[in-house]
Design a protein around this motif. Structure first.
Motif, PDB file in Angstrom:
ATOM      1  N   ARG A  74       9.672   2.571  -7.749  1.00  0.00           N
ATOM      2  CA  ARG A  74       9.310   1.784  -6.563  1.00  0.00           C
ATOM      3  C   ARG A  74       8.083   0.915  -6.838  1.00  0.00           C
ATOM      4  O   ARG A  74       8.010  -0.230  -6.380  1.00  0.00           O
ATOM      5  N   ALA A  78       8.155  -3.118  -6.628  1.00  0.00           N
ATOM      6  CA  ALA A  78       7.216  -3.848  -5.769  1.00  0.00           C
ATOM      7  C   ALA A  78       6.415  -4.863  -6.579  1.00  0.00           C
ATOM      8  O   ALA A  78       6.145  -5.973  -6.096  1.00  0.00           O
ATOM      9  N   ALA A  94       3.583  -6.766  -1.218  1.00  0.00           N
ATOM     10  CA  ALA A  94       4.283  -6.095  -2.314  1.00  0.00           C
ATOM     11  C   ALA A  94       3.307  -5.333  -3.199  1.00  0.00           C
ATOM     12  O   ALA A  94       3.592  -4.214  -3.641  1.00  0.00           O
ATOM     13  N   ARG A  97       2.377  -2.119  -1.557  1.00  0.00           N
ATOM     14  CA  ARG A  97       3.453  -1.132  -1.747  1.00  0.00           C
ATOM     15  C   ARG A  97       3.407  -0.553  -3.158  1.00  0.00           C
ATOM     16  O   ARG A  97       3.587   0.650  -3.352  1.00  0.00           O
ATOM     17  N   SER A  98       3.158  -1.405  -4.128  1.00  0.00           N
ATOM     18  CA  SER A  98       3.073  -0.951  -5.515  1.00  0.00           C
ATOM     19  C   SER A  98       1.929   0.043  -5.694  1.00  0.00           C
ATOM     20  O   SER A  98       2.093   1.093  -6.325  1.00  0.00           O
ATOM     21  N   ALA A 100       0.535   1.930  -3.434  1.00  0.00           N
ATOM     22  CA  ALA A 100       0.842   3.185  -2.738  1.00  0.00           C
ATOM     23  C   ALA A 100       1.800   4.045  -3.568  1.00  0.00           C
ATOM     24  O   ALA A 100       1.625   5.269  -3.671  1.00  0.00           O
ATOM     25  N   ALA A 101       2.785   3.410  -4.175  1.00  0.00           N
ATOM     26  CA  ALA A 101       3.731   4.153  -5.011  1.00  0.00           C
ATOM     27  C   ALA A 101       3.035   4.717  -6.247  1.00  0.00           C
ATOM     28  O   ALA A 101       3.304   5.851  -6.659  1.00  0.00           O
TER      29      ALA A 101
END
Length: 126
Positions: A74, A78, A94, A97-98, A100-101
């Motif tokens: 993920r 992202a 994006a 999100r990256s 967080a992953a």
């Protein structure tokens, strides 16, 4: 009574072999998660996570390592999305999100490494 004792010993022996076989299969699948394309990695991760196991030890390694690999993918997806973003706002979202992953990966990796090492040590696997 003797027959029950022999049956119990046979079941215990088979269970150990079953766990060893499951551990070997899981480790083999884990080694094949690296794929050249993100789509190929997604398919490999999904197959890794869907592989049916009965052993609780193997299932825990599968759960932990599958979650970590999913989070890593993920993050990569992202990052790809950030590069392709049509606007600064889309790119920043994006990248959030990256990040967080990647935080999930950092949290899960030690447990994954321990689980895989434990399976290798318990069953003398590589």
């Amino acid at each position: 009574m003797r027959r029950l004792s022999l049956l119990f010993v046979a079941l215990v022996a088979c269970t150990g072999d079953d766990e060893r076989n499951e551990a070997q299969l899981l480790l083999d699948r884990y080694a094949r998660l690296e794929q050249p394309s993100l789509e190929g990695r997604r398919a490999a991760i999904d197959a890794f996570r869907a592989f049916g196991v009965r052993s609780e030890r193997v299932r825990e390694a599968q759960r932990t390592c599958g979650a970590m690999q999913d989070a890593l993918l993920r993050a990569e997806e992202a990052t790809r999305d950030a590069r392709r973003a049509g606007s600064v706002a889309e790119g920043e979202a994006a990248l959030v999100r990256s990040a967080a992953a990647l935080a999930e990966v950092e949290a899960d990796q030690p447990a994954c490494d321990r689980a895989l090492a434990a399976l290798r040590a318990r069953h003398a696997l590589r």
